[in-house]
Enzyme design. Structure first.
Site, PDB file in Angstrom:
ATOM      1  N   LYS A  36       0.885  -1.172   0.000  1.00 17.20           N
ATOM      2  CA  LYS A  36       0.000   0.000   0.000  1.00 17.20           C
ATOM      3  C   LYS A  36       0.914   1.210   0.000  1.00 17.20           C
ATOM      4  O   LYS A  36       1.586   1.493   0.993  1.00 17.20           O
ATOM      5  CB  LYS A  36      -0.912   0.019   1.225  1.00 17.20           C
ATOM      6  CG  LYS A  36      -1.677   1.332   1.363  1.00 17.20           C
ATOM      7  CD  LYS A  36      -2.554   1.392   2.594  1.00 17.20           C
ATOM      8  CE  LYS A  36      -2.929   2.848   2.872  1.00 17.20           C
ATOM      9  NZ  LYS A  36      -3.856   2.990   4.002  1.00 17.20           N
ATOM     10  N   THR A  64      -9.467   3.244  11.652  1.00 20.78           N
ATOM     11  CA  THR A  64      -9.835   3.974  12.852  1.00 20.78           C
ATOM     12  C   THR A  64     -11.277   3.720  13.294  1.00 20.78           C
ATOM     13  O   THR A  64     -11.538   3.533  14.490  1.00 20.78           O
ATOM     14  CB  THR A  64      -9.619   5.489  12.638  1.00 20.78           C
ATOM     15  OG1 THR A  64      -8.326   5.684  12.077  1.00 20.78           O
ATOM     16  CG2 THR A  64      -9.717   6.251  13.946  1.00 20.78           C
ATOM     17  N   GLY A 112     -10.900   7.721   5.832  1.00 24.14           N
ATOM     18  CA  GLY A 112     -11.902   8.742   6.062  1.00 24.14           C
ATOM     19  C   GLY A 112     -13.296   8.228   6.382  1.00 24.14           C
ATOM     20  O   GLY A 112     -14.187   9.010   6.680  1.00 24.14           O
TER      21      GLY A 112
END
Lengths: 267, 69
Positions: free
Chosen positions: A103, A213, A191
């Site tokens: 990544k 997250t 996001g």
């Protein structure tokens, strides 16, 4: 479940039954992370590399859990600020994890951790040349994404919004444009804060979702992982089923013929 | 004995001149750890450790797996 039975995500000629990629940072404990990975049903997890002093002994347990999970490892180049740094870290990852998957992150700004498009493209070209399977973390800029594809990236990972913000799909127009203009797999990376946002991305035709997250910082990470997994599947099914067109005026769904208590003059 | 000064993960360390990376990793207790190494920002593959003699002012980065997004 059956509707998605043969609906696999293909990245660099490898098929994945799950369209959910999960990060491995920020969990309250390794055990909770392990439970979240299981609940997510994911087949690919991201991880990073950081300076290690020899006294630090916590890495082995973490490593063991990831290995036991059976997930494919997707190492990142998080925190790298130049193509050169990202290339070096990718090479270190390839040796350490014995994988060509990367990544690719090249960060351009500290405030919003926005990818540096110029460094990203430079690093992507070099790493593709070196035989890496590059999944670039990129902005939703159409021309950047086209250049990355032309550089040999067989899948792209545009942001929904900046890392860790949980703001969802900030620029729907740009993301819709990417989907219309690019036929490589597109994974929304970063996001996303709520399962509904993941479902929205999947309904728009994105091929997968990568997040960290929103799961790791939930009060109950395994439960949130399950919620995201269900939302991703629901969104995918909706995309395959075909969403109705929005319209301005109301249109009754119940037949109007045979309506009782009906008066021509309105009584 | 001549000594050289290097930076290991951004901290100053000293080694005898002419030390190969293999011996340095041993001395720093990394020998059996799951790590990867860069010298002066360039990746050094495991196969090159023995032949890589460290120099004064070399910057060594040693990294290990951590959770990441």
């Amino acid at each position: 479940m059956d509707a998605l039975h043969d609906d696999t995500l293909t990245l660099y000629d490898e098929a994945f039954a799950s369209r959910f990629l999960l990060g491995t940072a920020l969990y309250p404990s390794p055990t909770v992370m392990q439970e979240a990975i299981r609940a997510a049903g994911c087949e690919m997890v991201t991880l990073g590399l950081r300076r290690q002093n020899p006294a630090g002994g916590d890495g082995e347990a973490f490593w063991q859990i990831l290995r036991d999970s059976g997930c494919r490892l997707l190492p990142n180049t998080a925190g790298c600020r130049s193509a050169r740094e990202a290339i070096t870290l990718a090479q270190m990852s390839r040796e350490l994890f014995d994988t060509p998957w990367i990544k690719l992150e090249v960060i351009g700004d500290d405030y919003n951790l926005q990818p540096d498009p110029f460094g990203l493209l430079e690093a992507a070209r070099e790493l593709v040349d070196q035989g890496f399977k590059v999944l670039p973390y990129c902005t939703d800029d159409l021309v950047l994404c086209q250049r990355l594809r032309d550089a040999g990236c067989q899948a792209l990972m545009p942001w929904g919004s900046p890392i860790g913000t949980g703001r969802g799909l900030m620029n729907r127009y740009a993301l819709e444009t990417l989907r219309r203009r690019l036929d490589v797999p597109l994974i929304i990376d970063a996001g996303l804060g709520a399962p509904s946002q993941a479902a929205e991305a999947m309904e728009m035709g994105f091929d997968g979702v990568l997040l960290n997250t929103a799961v790791a910082r939930a009060h109950r990470p395994p439960l949130m992982a399950e919620a995201f997994a269900e939302a991703i599947r629901a969104g995918r099914k909706a995309y395959l089923a075909g969403l109705m067109q929005q319209r301005q005026t109301a249109s009754p769904s119940t037949p109007t013929v045979g309506q009782p208590f009906w008066h021509r003059d309105g009584g | 004995m001549n000594e050289i000064t290097l930076r290991l993960n951004d901290e100053a360390v000293r080694l005898p001149a002419g030390t190969p990376l293999t011996d340095a990793l041993q001395a720093w207790h990394y020998a059996d750890r799951r790590v990867a190494v860069a010298v002066n920002g360039e990746f050094v593959p495991r196969s090159a450790y023995a032949g890589r003699v460290l120099q004064d002012d070399d910057r060594i980065d040693i990294v290990a797996p951590v959770g990441g997004g």
